[in-house]
Design an enzyme around this catalytic site. Sequence first.
Site, mmCIF file in Angstrom:
data_model
loop_
_atom_site.group_PDB
_atom_site.id
_atom_site.type_symbol
_atom_site.label_atom_id
_atom_site.label_comp_id
_atom_site.label_asym_id
_atom_site.label_seq_id
_atom_site.Cartn_x
_atom_site.Cartn_y
_atom_site.Cartn_z
ATOM 1 N N ASN A 35 0.786 -1.233 0.000
ATOM 2 C CA ASN A 35 0.000 0.000 0.000
ATOM 3 C C ASN A 35 0.816 1.281 0.000
ATOM 4 O O ASN A 35 0.262 2.356 0.162
ATOM 5 C CB ASN A 35 -0.969 0.010 1.183
ATOM 6 N N TYR B 88 2.892 7.997 -12.556
ATOM 7 C CA TYR B 88 2.148 7.333 -11.481
ATOM 8 C C TYR B 88 1.074 6.422 -12.073
ATOM 9 O O TYR B 88 0.945 5.261 -11.678
ATOM 10 C CB TYR B 88 1.520 8.405 -10.583
ATOM 11 N N LYS C 6 0.752 2.365 -11.648
ATOM 12 C CA LYS C 6 -0.431 1.712 -11.086
ATOM 13 C C LYS C 6 -1.064 0.763 -12.101
ATOM 14 O O LYS C 6 -1.578 -0.299 -11.738
ATOM 15 C CB LYS C 6 -1.429 2.749 -10.575
#
Length: 190
Positions: free
Chosen positions: A29, A94, A98
């Site tokens: 996470n 980013y 992801k």
Amino acid sequence: MDITSSPNVRRAVREVENKCGKVDILVNNAGWDRAAPFIELTEELWDRVIAINLRGPITVTRAVLDGMISRNYGKIVNIASDAGRVGSSGESVYSACKGGIIAFTKTLARELIRYNILVNCVCPGPTDTPFLDDMSKDNPKLVEALQRAIPMRRLGNPEEVAVAVAFLASDEASYITGQTLSVSGGLTMA
């Protein structure tokens, strides 16, 4: 632990196992970004975003896998982002990371099921966190725009993401692997 350092990760996993016992559940996470148009980003920033958001979860996963495989059991929940599913302006690298985590999740789910290791992914949408607060400092209308775009007309809260993670890590999710669950108030729909 510093997830960008393989030796640090391996050392931290050994410490956890020595103090707490076996690692049966991993939740990747950690995340970080600095929002800006792609053409304004430096290679140093790319490297940092990739190290934290893509390489870090891969490194941590590898560090716990031998134990999970030897016990023929494990649950891995990767936290990606809806930015990885649909893109997000100002978050090019980013979003790429992801998206990579989503693909990594699906591939691991296929490879690790023979060891009874289930691998799933949670993709939070806009969530009321310090990260969003920091991003909205330069753009005070960002939160309002996000709330208008979300069908539920509000930001998520971290507890709503945690419930999805807890479910996927629980025995109630014993027949679920390779899935990507958006927790986004309807902003993205599969």
